[in-house]
Design a protein around this motif. Structure first.
Motif, mmCIF file in Angstrom:
data_model
loop_
_atom_site.group_PDB
_atom_site.id
_atom_site.type_symbol
_atom_site.label_atom_id
_atom_site.label_comp_id
_atom_site.label_asym_id
_atom_site.label_seq_id
_atom_site.Cartn_x
_atom_site.Cartn_y
_atom_site.Cartn_z
ATOM 1 N N ALA A 23 0.838 -1.197 0.000
ATOM 2 C CA ALA A 23 0.000 0.000 0.000
ATOM 3 C C ALA A 23 0.871 1.245 0.000
ATOM 4 O O ALA A 23 0.486 2.282 -0.525
ATOM 5 N N SER A 43 -7.648 8.670 -4.172
ATOM 6 C CA SER A 43 -8.061 7.682 -3.180
ATOM 7 C C SER A 43 -7.298 6.375 -3.412
ATOM 8 O O SER A 43 -7.139 5.942 -4.549
ATOM 9 N N GLY A 44 -6.792 5.810 -2.341
ATOM 10 C CA GLY A 44 -6.079 4.538 -2.463
ATOM 11 C C GLY A 44 -4.610 4.686 -2.754
ATOM 12 O O GLY A 44 -3.911 3.705 -2.983
ATOM 13 N N SER A 45 -4.105 5.928 -2.750
ATOM 14 C CA SER A 45 -2.692 6.093 -3.083
ATOM 15 C C SER A 45 -1.774 5.882 -1.882
ATOM 16 O O SER A 45 -0.565 5.960 -2.013
ATOM 17 N N GLY A 46 -2.348 5.620 -0.719
ATOM 18 C CA GLY A 46 -1.513 5.278 0.432
ATOM 19 C C GLY A 46 -1.211 6.442 1.355
ATOM 20 O O GLY A 46 -0.325 6.347 2.201
ATOM 21 N N LYS A 47 -1.975 7.526 1.229
ATOM 22 C CA LYS A 47 -1.731 8.694 2.070
ATOM 23 C C LYS A 47 -1.988 8.370 3.537
ATOM 24 O O LYS A 47 -1.140 8.607 4.399
ATOM 25 N N SER A 48 -3.158 7.809 3.805
ATOM 26 C CA SER A 48 -3.491 7.502 5.198
ATOM 27 C C SER A 48 -2.561 6.450 5.762
ATOM 28 O O SER A 48 -2.046 6.587 6.872
ATOM 29 N N VAL A 49 -2.347 5.393 4.990
ATOM 30 C CA VAL A 49 -1.556 4.278 5.493
ATOM 31 C C VAL A 49 -0.145 4.732 5.857
ATOM 32 O O VAL A 49 0.409 4.336 6.883
ATOM 33 N N GLU A 180 -7.435 14.104 5.792
ATOM 34 C CA GLU A 180 -8.658 14.562 5.132
ATOM 35 C C GLU A 180 -9.682 15.016 6.159
ATOM 36 O O GLU A 180 -10.779 14.477 6.236
HETATM 37 N N1 LIG Z 1 -6.070 -2.949 6.722
HETATM 38 C C1 LIG Z 1 -5.844 -3.021 5.394
HETATM 39 N N2 LIG Z 1 -5.780 -4.219 4.781
HETATM 40 C C2 LIG Z 1 -5.564 -4.309 3.448
HETATM 41 N N3 LIG Z 1 -5.398 -3.265 2.647
HETATM 42 C C3 LIG Z 1 -5.442 -2.034 3.195
HETATM 43 C C4 LIG Z 1 -5.680 -1.843 4.583
HETATM 44 N N4 LIG Z 1 -5.695 -0.523 4.844
HETATM 45 C C5 LIG Z 1 -5.475 0.093 3.651
HETATM 46 N N5 LIG Z 1 -5.332 -0.808 2.668
HETATM 47 C C6 LIG Z 1 -5.076 -0.513 1.263
HETATM 48 O O1 LIG Z 1 -4.014 0.378 1.164
HETATM 49 C C7 LIG Z 1 -4.207 1.261 0.070
HETATM 50 C C8 LIG Z 1 -3.948 2.675 0.504
HETATM 51 O O2 LIG Z 1 -4.976 3.062 1.400
HETATM 52 P P1 LIG Z 1 -5.042 4.495 2.051
HETATM 53 O O3 LIG Z 1 -6.142 4.449 3.042
HETATM 54 O O4 LIG Z 1 -3.704 4.920 2.528
HETATM 55 O O5 LIG Z 1 -5.457 5.401 0.853
HETATM 56 P P2 LIG Z 1 -5.669 6.950 0.866
HETATM 57 O O6 LIG Z 1 -4.661 7.519 -0.037
HETATM 58 O O7 LIG Z 1 -5.710 7.451 2.257
HETATM 59 O O8 LIG Z 1 -7.082 7.073 0.194
HETATM 60 P P3 LIG Z 1 -8.365 7.906 0.640
HETATM 61 O O9 LIG Z 1 -8.248 9.199 -0.079
HETATM 62 O O10 LIG Z 1 -9.490 7.082 0.104
HETATM 63 O O11 LIG Z 1 -8.350 8.011 2.109
HETATM 64 C C9 LIG Z 1 -5.618 1.039 -0.417
HETATM 65 O O12 LIG Z 1 -5.558 0.338 -1.647
HETATM 66 C C10 LIG Z 1 -6.250 0.195 0.627
HETATM 67 O O13 LIG Z 1 -7.121 -0.713 0.039
#
Ligand SMILES: Nc1ncnc2c1ncn2[C@@H]1O[C@H](COP(=O)(O)OP(=O)(O)OP(=O)(O)O)[C@@H](O)[C@H]1O
Ligand SMILES: [Mg+2]
Lengths: 343, 336
Positions: A23, A43-49, A180
């Motif tokens: 991620a 969305s899904g680019s890994g910002k939160s993670v 966000e």
């Molecule tokens: N607990 C988890 N188990 C499996 N995959 C995860 C988990 N948490 C996040 N992911 C995956 O990691 C990737 C990045 O997620 P993240 O939440 O960082 O995206 P984001 O950039 O914050 O998007 P958003 O704008 O929707 O918040 C996503 O593809 C998500 O599906």
């Protein structure tokens, strides 16, 4: 002096039924004290993670790896969980996307804020109560005294987000991560919450990391911007330089999607395709299937995040200058993917 | 809140009609005549038989009998036992404390073991802990009470000699009943060893009776915990730097308990049903044993009254669980 936060080559992998999924893939990020950094990406680019990894909040089946992860010179990876908890919530605090579900429905807002104070600062009960009323006032909650005994479901989304912010700044953090913070709120409330965050940042001199997918918000608040795509950092620049001259085609496309930049065009520019997921991660540059400047080299070879000729950090073989790719070898043009815009 | 109470109480009326009608009809479907059974092997003189039938009202059409019964019940009169001639209510009230004591201990056992075990299984999902808890609780849930009780008696009472086989207290002790609860009375009696004896008599029946509720509570706690652990507010609690004990034991558990409390309330009915078997196995002098004996004697008034009273108890417990539910779930409390 060491930077407030230093992240080198951070990756987060999730073990899923269909194999492991990256991620976050090799993030490098330095945050100086008192600085506002924007992190943008779809969305899904890994910002939160990536920020959850900094907080130490990635749980099984997620796995965090980094060459270096420090806060104020202290190695977070070498700490015991108990040592790390002394920093989390105190020196680094986080505000989440969904204020209503992020507060515990079974406890009053007063209890939830006072609990943070109790864990990190101790002090007498009356002291904590006084501090909490003060904090609620600072985040613009009217009649803070009477709000102490409210449950989250009795407050609006905007009020809940203010409570979350009060909770996050309770122990005077040196870095506030706002993930966000306005996405779930009404447009009118969004501006108020952003103002509040920026004012708090300035008054307290804390560093602020603002995660958003709104380039407009970044333009107004951030000093430096990280652009993320599919778990990778694709570009990093000071905000003015980024808006004036985006180096990565993805950043350029994001900026083109801004209404205020589409003057003279009848429809907003969009980026064809979607962020690659676990199954369809391409070889080479992760963005090449959607990039209108892609070459054969982009398919074969993954670009690194290195300074280009102008010293801008960008993960692209042909970093843009004034919207045009640079250092292209002649005669290697691949068919251009169509743009979904009407001229 | 008041409207909530009124609706709940209004719902008791159809339940009352259902319970009385059902017990009244079911008892009379069992072949056998109470008067003949009372007379025993010697038989009875036909004139005397007719006289007794009139006395008990058995000669009237069933519908009239039911009507009379309901009129009496509404006046608070549950009738007298055919066998002991004592008022049904008095009999019930003398025996009920024994059943409460047993059910309460069984429930405490089920909650004290079921909750922590369910929490561990939820928090350590997918580990050997989780699998063993779930495996054992499924076994416990499907265990027939009769067989399980006998198994424990054979092991602990017969082979190991750790616990007594039956009754509430050893025959060595005698004292007057004050509260009807043996644990309290034995303490009040001041006789040495009486309390110990009462406790040792309670252990096996409580375990047997508590096994099914324990399995249900453990499974419910686990699944509720799993759900709650994924919630945003649990992440917030961790982001505050709270120690895991507090994150799980306070923030997660408080929310996870909401459905568990409902399940615990529903187990009260299961518990009283199980008490009938358990009391029979362990010769526990409570309502369950009394009802079974009343069935054997076709003691119509005792059965009708006893079952009605048990039903009322279950309904009252469920009502208080509903109230408690509002207490632990703020989102319900504030809804008007
Ligand atoms: N607990 C988890 N188990 C499996 N995959 C995860 C988990 N948490 C996040 N992911 C995956 O990691 C990737 C990045 O997620 P993240 O939440 O960082 O995206 P984001 O950039 O914050 O998007 P958003 O704008 O929707 O918040 C996503 O593809 C998500 O599906
Ligand atoms: Mg996110």
């Amino acid at each position: 002096m060491a930077a407030l936060v230093e992240i080198r080559n951070l990756s987060v992998e999730f073990q899923t039924a269909r194999g492991s999924f990256r991620a976050v893939d090799g993030i490098d990020l330095t945050i100086e004290a008192g600085e506002v950094v924007g992190i943008v990406g779809e969305s899904g680019s890994g910002k939160s993670v990536s920020m959850l990894a900094l907080m130490g909040l990635i749980v099984w089946p997620g796995k965090v790896q980094a060459d270096r992860l420090t806060f104020d010179g202290h190695d977070l990876l070498a700490m015991t969980p108990a040592q790390r908890r002394r920093i989390i919530g105190k020196d680094i605090a986080m505000v989440f996307q969904e204020p209503i579900t992020s507060l515990n429905p079974c406890f009053t807002v007063g209890f939830q804020i006072m609990e943070t104070l109790a864990v990190h600062e101790g002090g007498s009960r009356a002291d904590r109560r006084r501090r909490t009323v003060e904090l609620l006032g600072q985040v613009g909650i009217p009649a803070p005294e009477s709000r102490l005994s409210s449950f989250p479901h009795q407050l609006s989304g905007g009020m809940n987000q203010r409570v979350m912010i009060a909770m996050a700044i309770a122990c005077n953090p040196r870095l506030l991560i706002a993930d966000e913070p306005t996405t779930a709120l009404d447009v009118t409330i969004q501006a108020q919450i952003l103002d509040l965050l920026v004012n708090l940042q300035q008054d307290r001199g804390m560093a602020l990391t603002l995660i958003t997918h709104d380039m407009g918000v970044v333009a107004e608040t951030a000093e430096r911007v990280i652009v993320m795509y599919a778990g990778q950092q694709v570009e990093e620049q000071p905000v003015d330089a980024l808006f004036a001259n985006p180096a990565h085609p993805y950043t350029a496309a994001l900026l083109d999607a801004l209404p205020e930049r589409s003057a003279g065009r009848r429809r907003l520019a969009t980026i064809p395709g979607v962020v690659p997921g676990i199954e369809d991660r391409p070889r080479g540059c992760l963005f090449h299937p959607r990039c209108r400047f892609a070459e054969q080299r982009c398919v074969d070879e993954q670009p690194l995040l290195v300074p280009d000729a102008r010293g801008r950090f960008v993960r692209c073989h042909y970093a843009l200058v004034d919207g045009e790719p640079t250092n292209k070898e002649p005669g290697s043009i691949r068919g251009e993917p169509q743009r979904e815009t009407t001229p | 809140m008041i409207r909530f109470l009124v609706t709940k109480i209004a719902l008791l009326i159809p339940t009352f009609v259902g319970v009385t009608l059902l017990t009244f009809a079911m008892i009379r479907l069992i072949p056998g005549d109470p008067i003949l059974l009372l007379a025993g092997e010697r038989g009875i003189d036909p004139d005397r038989y007719a006289e007794l039938r009139t006395q008990y009202g058995f000669d009237k059409p069933l519908l009239i009998q039911y009507g009379n019964y309901i009129v009496d019940v509404l006046q608070g009169d549950l009738g007298r036992s055919i066998v002991t001639k004592k008022p049904v209510l008095t009999e019930f009230l003398t025996l009920f404390p024994a059943t409460i004591e047993l059910s309460l201990c069984a429930m405490i056992f089920a909650v004290l073991v079921g909750l922590p075990v369910g929490i561990i299984a939820g928090v350590r999902r997918g580990t050997i802990w989780d699998h063993s808890v779930m495996g054992v609780s499924l076994t416990g849930y499907s265990m027939p009470i009769f067989w399980w009780g006998l198994l424990l008696i054979i092991l602990f009472s017969v082979n190991l000699g750790w616990t007594p086989v039956s009754g509430r207290i050893s025959l060595l002790y005698y004292f007057d009943s004050v509260t009807g609860f043996m644990l309290i009375d034995s303490l009040l009696s001041g006789q040495e060893g009486a309390f110990r004896s009462a406790v040792s008599h309670l252990i096996l029946p409580s375990i047997v009776l508590g096994t099914i509720p324990l399995a249900v509570i453990a499974r419910m706690t686990r699944s509720s915990m799993l759900e709650v652990l994924n919630e945003d507010y649990v992440r917030t609690a961790r982001a505050k730097g709270l120690p895991p004990v507090r994150v799980i034991g306070l923030h997660a558990l408080r929310n996870a308990l909401i459905p568990v409390v409902t399940v615990i309330g529903l187990q009260v009915g299961v518990l009283l049903a199980g008490a009938i078997l358990t009391e029979t196995i362990f010769s526990w002098p409570g309502i369950g044993k009394w009802l079974i004996e009343s069935v054997h004697r076709r003691d119509y008034p005792a059965l009708q009254g006893g079952i009605l009273l048990v039903a009322i108890v279950v309904m009252l417990v469920n009502l208080s669980v509903d109230l408690l539910y509002g207490l632990i779930n703020p989102r319900i409390r504030h809804r008007r």
